[in-house]
Design an enzyme around this catalytic site. Structure first.
Site: not given
Length: 764
Positions: A338, A342, A604
């Site tokens: 994650e 990002d 995401s």
């Protein structure tokens, strides 16, 4: 290399030192004429024998469960947050200020406040804070600090002290086969304090989850110009061939920054010198990444010349409460996919921006939102603050108690008042965001509690339409360029939906409705192994009211709820064909992709990409002599959308049809938004007989004798606002012209968005 990173961090820290002075200078105008003076509201002696119960301060779902065990009194309860109740006067004053800060005709337009000014004007009085602190200390708790916003107190203790002080038992419960800790009942506090306390955020450990799909590993096939997928880990999707998938599951397309830059026209802004330079984008996380990943990504895709920077750190308050510790484990398979996603894909859209990877350890806090909440909250209350925050985590409002939801909304309102633009992923499981990687069951329609604040912009997920339409050759070159890109222009989009509820897939592949497509799938999938709720999420809030700016655009739902999403960007594809490429520690990117890479997707991805687009706008506003910080993007986005889509009641302009995403580049060349009208996010949902619980908002079309070969008899259906019929008007939810629960306002042409935005903020 290590020395260079240290010097980079120092240079960024020095650059940040100028931010508070700018904020203070602007804030004097923001607070001019504001009168929020009030007397203390704790006027009685605090008596522990006279208590009042605070309603909705435990999770509603807990009431239907039987605890597996009581928590030991000695269990540490670290860094709980006592959420303070602000007066009606100060709540109203804050709403009025934020509305004025987004109104170009107001003298307070884009005049932002500091955390200290926020606390002084919109928190609770020092006298009331001292009363609450004194009571906490008298109960044996350690008060770690009061936030500058004067709306929350960080404190620690044990489960036994919680039971004694708040009159609630901490228990263990099993939910979806996972053990959780939660308070069994609403809390009670001395009646003298009830006017100034909302509740305690941190009495349960239900935290939002990262909103990405299971990562895949792909080996590049130069001859076919695609990736052969391997199973990334034991947690990856089922390795058997999916009978519903397209015939290309043995090959996948990996998008690179060039492709998304071309699709969303950020390239036009790079050509104007707008790369995000000087803008600070913070991605808030609960796990670290390998710091060598980011420079590898930048190098691989030739982004280094834009001058972007990177640092990973733990944001602290001054003085520190100690509630943000380093998660560690940032190497190999322990790093967070994650966090990698990002940081790299915010850079992909804003290659000149400064990327702040702000991480706080979940294990160091039992607060409801753990490390992600703490990282964001500490940044917003810090002396040096980012211009933009992206949060790619979420959980449904049904898993959020009142105190925690109040804390979330307060945090984002403060960010907005300070001028910070916040983008939050809306979720990856259709009409309920809590089932990423699984199937909706036991609950109905819900919305991401992290994203339903009216002070953030919720970002949903889209899919490119070219594969299902058979138009790939029209939109992608047959050869890759020097940075591995092949996109030729904007590519028409549909709603991202990987289930048989994908209406576009059903029609294009077999000429059926989604309902019939799903019924036929039962023939090939009798155990429901490929049932899924994976899709971009959208739905109405059950807590937050619809803001005025969301009511006034064509297609807006006729409800009283804050609705999601606001916008959408690419998140994934039906059949698992299209992904974005990550450069990770275990799978670093090599020239010409001679070694395997990680392929990823989910909302995401959508949120940090939109944060990157906002950074380009912020830099452009700064160069034009306007405010660098723009606050919540949503009010401006909806104002611009009204010009293209029309308002909720008036005549529909010709640009509504013109800006339909199906028109491609030629038709939408002058549009700010690509109105995504294809598909929808109605996905599969189940009701397991053995669980003895119902699943509302589900139209059941069949029964599986033994679901996944383990759960026994199970009803399977599609998410719907009606349990008795299923059609485009009841599907939860179908895409439509204008705004929709499936895609919000759609995606954007960044070049046109910048021009329209600049005109809007200059308008009298």
């Amino acid at each position: 290399m290590k020395t260079e990173r240290v010097m980079l961090s120092v240079s960024i820290a020095v650059a940040l030192a100028s931010l508070p002075a700018i904020a203070v200078a602007q804030a004097s105008t923001a607070l001019a004429g504001l009168n929020t003076a009030e007397a203390p509201r704790v006027t009685q002696t605090v008596d522990n024998r006279v208590v009042s119960t605070l309603g909705n301060t435990h999770l509603a779902l807990i009431s239907a469960l039987t605890p597996t065990a009581a928590v030991a009194d000695s269990l540490p309860m670290n860094h709980m947050q006592l959420i303070l109740q602000r007066s009606a006067l100060r709540k109203s004053a804050l709403q009025s200020l934020i509305a004025a800060q987004h109104d170009p005709s107001s003298p307070k337009f884009h005049q932002w406040v500091t955390p200290a000014e926020f606390g002084e004007n919109f928190g609770i009085t020092d006298a009331d804070i001292n009363s609450v602190k004194s009571w906490l200390i008298s109960q044996g708790f350690t008060v770690n600090g009061v936030y500058p916003n004067k709306s929350q107190i960080d404190f620690s203790g044990t489960a036994g002290q919680v039971r004694q002080a708040f009159h609630t038992q901490m228990n263990r419960y099993t939910v979806n086969k996972v053990s959780h800790i939660a308070n069994a009942s609403d809390i009670s506090i001395p009646s003298a304090l009830q006017n100034v306390i909302v509740g305690v955020a941190g009495l349960n450990d239900f935290r939002p989850q990262p909103l990405h799909v299971a990562p895949q590993v792909g080996q590049f096939n130069a001859g076919k110009r695609n990736f052969t997928l391997k199973q990334a880990s034991a947690s990856s999707t089922n390795s058997q061939v999916n009978p519903m998938a397209l015939a290309f599951t043995n090959g996948a397309r990996g998008f690179v920054p060039y492709d998304l830059n071309t699709m969303y026209n950020t390239t036009a802004l790079y050509n104007k010198g707008l790369t995000g330079k000087g803008i600070n984008i913070a991605v808030v996380e609960d796990s670290d990444m390998d710091v060598s990943d980011w420079p590898n990504f930048v190098s691989q895709f030739n982004l280094g010349s834009y001058g972007g920077t990177f640092m990973q750190f733990q944001p602290q308050l001054t003085p520190s409460t100690g509630n943000c510790t380093d998660p560690g484990n940032a190497t190999g398979d322990e790093e967070s996919i994650e966090t990698v996603l990002d940081s790299e894909w915010s850079t992909a859209m804003a290659p000149g921006a400064n990327i702040w990877v702000a991480t706080c350890n979940d294990a160091g806090s039992t607060n409801f939102f753990g490390g992600v909440y703490t990282a964001a909250n500490n940044l917003i209350n810090a002396t040096s603050r980012p211009d933009i925050i992206s949060a790619s985590y979420g959980y449904g409002e049904g898993y959020t108690d009142t105190a925690s939801k109040t804390a979330i909304d307060l945090m984002w309102a403060q960010a907005d008042a300070e001028g910070i633009s916040v983008f939050v992923s809306t979720g990856d499981s259709g009409s309920n965001p809590s089932f990423n990687g699984s199937i909706i069951n036991g609950v109905g329609v819900d919305a991401n509690s992290f994203a339903t604040s009216p002070n953030v912009t919720g970002v949903g997920g889209s899919d490119t339409a070219d594969v299902l339409d058979g138009t790939t050759k029209k939109y992608f070159s047959s050869t890759l360029n020097t940075v591995y890109g092949s996109a030729l222009s904007y590519v028409p989009e549909i709603t991202w939906n990987q289930s048989c509820g994908n209406t576009t897939a059903a029609q294009q592949l077999v000429g059926l409705t989604a309902l019939q497509f799903c019924k036929n799938a039962l023939i090939y999938d009798p155990e429901g192994l490929y049932a899924t709720s994976e899709s971009g999420s959208g739905g109405p809030s059950s807590v937050d009211r619809k803001p005025a700016w969301q009511r006034q655009v064509h297609g807006a739902a006729k409800d009283q709820s804050r609705d999601l999403p606001d916008v959408s960007l690419f998140a994934g594809s039906y059949g698992g064909y299209s992904w974005v490429i990550l450069c990770t520690g275990d799978y670093p990117c090599a020239q010409n992709f001679t070694t395997p890479v990680v392929l990823e997707g989910g909302t995401s991805l959508s949120s940090p990409m939109f944060a990157g687009i906002q950074a380009l706008i912020d830099q452009g506003m700064s160069k034009a002599g306007l405010s660098t910080d723009q606050g919540n993007a949503a009010p401006t986005l909806y104002a611009l959308a009204r010009s293209e889509y029309g308002d909720a009641t008036g005549a529909v302009p010709s640009t509504l049809a013109q800006c339909d995403a199906d028109n491609g580049t030629k038709g939408t060349a002058k549009c700010v938004f690509h109105n995504i009208t294809g598909g929808g996010n109605s996905t599969q949902c189940i009701e397991v007989e053995a669980f003895a619980e119902t699943t509302p908002d589900c139209y059941f079309y069949g029964t599986i004798a033994n679901f996944e070969g383990f759960y026994g008899s199970t009803k399977i259906g599609l998410t719907s606002t009606s349990a008795t019929k299923y059609n485009p008007t009841t599907a939860a939810y179908a895409a439509q012209p204008g705004w929709s629960f499936a895609n919000g306002l759609g995606s954007v042409n960044a070049g046109n968005l910048y021009s329209a935005w600049k005109a809007f903020v200059n308008a009298p």
